[in-house]
Design a protein around this motif. Structure first.
Motif, short mmCIF file in Angstrom:
data_model
loop_
_atom_site.label_atom_id
_atom_site.label_comp_id
_atom_site.label_asym_id
_atom_site.label_seq_id
_atom_site.Cartn_x
_atom_site.Cartn_y
_atom_site.Cartn_z
N SER A 16 0.85 -1.24 -0.03
CA SER A 16 0.23 0.08 0.11
C SER A 16 0.91 1.29 0.05
O SER A 16 1.99 1.09 0.42
CB SER A 16 -0.91 0.13 1.28
OG SER A 16 -0.23 0.21 2.31
N LEU A 17 0.27 2.51 -0.38
CA LEU A 17 0.91 3.75 -0.22
C LEU A 17 0.08 4.45 0.98
O LEU A 17 -1.11 4.58 0.92
CB LEU A 17 0.61 4.56 -1.37
CG LEU A 17 1.38 4.10 -2.66
CD1 LEU A 17 1.00 5.18 -3.90
CD2 LEU A 17 2.82 4.19 -2.49
N ASN A 18 0.90 4.94 1.79
CA ASN A 18 0.37 5.70 3.05
C ASN A 18 0.09 6.99 2.72
O ASN A 18 1.05 7.83 2.79
CB ASN A 18 1.08 5.52 4.32
CG ASN A 18 0.52 6.03 5.40
OD1 ASN A 18 -0.27 6.96 5.45
ND2 ASN A 18 1.14 5.54 6.68
N SER A 19 -0.86 7.41 2.28
CA SER A 19 -1.14 8.90 1.90
C SER A 19 -1.11 9.94 2.88
O SER A 19 -1.07 11.11 2.64
CB SER A 19 -2.36 8.99 1.34
OG SER A 19 -3.47 8.59 2.03
N GLN A 20 -1.09 9.46 4.15
CA GLN A 20 -1.11 10.50 5.34
C GLN A 20 0.64 10.87 5.36
O GLN A 20 1.02 11.81 6.07
CB GLN A 20 -1.34 9.82 6.68
CG GLN A 20 -2.78 9.69 6.47
CD GLN A 20 -3.44 8.87 7.75
OE1 GLN A 20 -2.63 8.54 8.67
NE2 GLN A 20 -4.86 8.78 7.75
N LYS A 21 1.51 10.06 4.91
CA LYS A 21 2.80 10.64 5.24
C LYS A 21 3.41 11.32 3.61
O LYS A 21 4.62 11.57 3.97
CB LYS A 21 3.77 9.26 5.33
CG LYS A 21 3.42 8.57 6.50
CD LYS A 21 4.29 7.38 6.68
CE LYS A 21 4.11 6.70 8.06
NZ LYS A 21 4.82 5.37 8.37
N LEU A 22 2.88 11.67 2.83
CA LEU A 22 3.18 12.13 1.57
C LEU A 22 2.01 13.11 1.15
O LEU A 22 0.77 12.65 1.43
CB LEU A 22 3.57 11.38 0.48
CG LEU A 22 4.66 10.29 0.68
CD1 LEU A 22 4.66 9.43 -0.23
CD2 LEU A 22 5.89 11.06 0.59
N PRO A 23 2.45 14.20 0.66
CA PRO A 23 1.49 15.16 0.00
C PRO A 23 0.83 14.43 -0.99
O PRO A 23 1.09 13.51 -1.89
CB PRO A 23 2.26 16.47 -0.38
CG PRO A 23 3.61 16.09 -0.35
CD PRO A 23 3.79 14.66 0.45
N ASP A 68 10.82 9.54 0.86
CA ASP A 68 9.55 9.09 0.31
C ASP A 68 9.20 7.91 0.33
O ASP A 68 8.02 7.39 0.49
CB ASP A 68 9.39 9.47 -1.20
CG ASP A 68 9.45 11.13 -1.35
OD1 ASP A 68 9.20 11.84 -0.40
OD2 ASP A 68 9.97 11.59 -2.47
N GLY A 69 10.29 7.02 0.60
CA GLY A 69 9.90 5.58 0.78
C GLY A 69 9.24 5.22 2.13
O GLY A 69 8.67 4.03 2.20
N LYS A 70 9.19 5.84 2.93
CA LYS A 70 8.61 5.69 4.30
C LYS A 70 7.03 5.60 4.13
O LYS A 70 6.49 5.21 4.85
CB LYS A 70 8.69 6.72 5.41
CG LYS A 70 7.91 8.09 4.98
CD LYS A 70 8.37 9.35 5.85
CE LYS A 70 7.80 10.66 5.50
NZ LYS A 70 8.47 11.38 4.76
#
Length: 79
Positions: A16-23, A68-70
Motif C-alpha cells: 500500500s501507499l500511506n497517503s498520510q505520510k506524503l502530500p 518518500d520510501g516511508k
C-alpha cells in the motif's frame, strides 16, 4: 515494513501507499509511475549520503528520495 527497509538486491511486493505520510500530488505521481499494490519492486542501489534510492519497478528504473520510501509499504518476496 517499508521500501526504506529493503537491502540492495532484495525484491518485494508493494502492499500500500500511506497517503498520510506524503502530500497528495506525490501520492498521485507515485501511482502514475506504477507504485500500486501488487507491483514488484527491487532495490538496485541506495545512497544514504545523497538521500536517494534506485529501484526497478516492473522493468523500469526509478530513482526516489529515501524519505518518500516511508510511505511505500511492502512485503518481501520469498525466493
Amino acid at each position: 515494513m517499508t521500501i526504506q527497509d529493503l537491502k540492495i538486491g532484495e525484491t518485494a511486493e508493494i502492499v500500500s501507499l500511506n497517503s498520510q505520510k506524503l502530500p497528495k500530488p506525490m501520492v498521485t505521481e507515485l501511482l502514475e509511475l506504477g507504485f500500486f499494490p501488487g507491483a514488484e519492486i527491487t532495490l538496485q542501489n541506495k545512497s544514504l549520503l545523497l538521500g536517494k534510492m534506485v529501484c526497478n519497478l516492473s522493468g523500469t528504473t526509478i530513482a526516489l528520495r529515501i524519505d518518500d520510501g516511508k510511505a511505500i509499504e511492502i512485503k518481501l518476496k520469498q525466493t
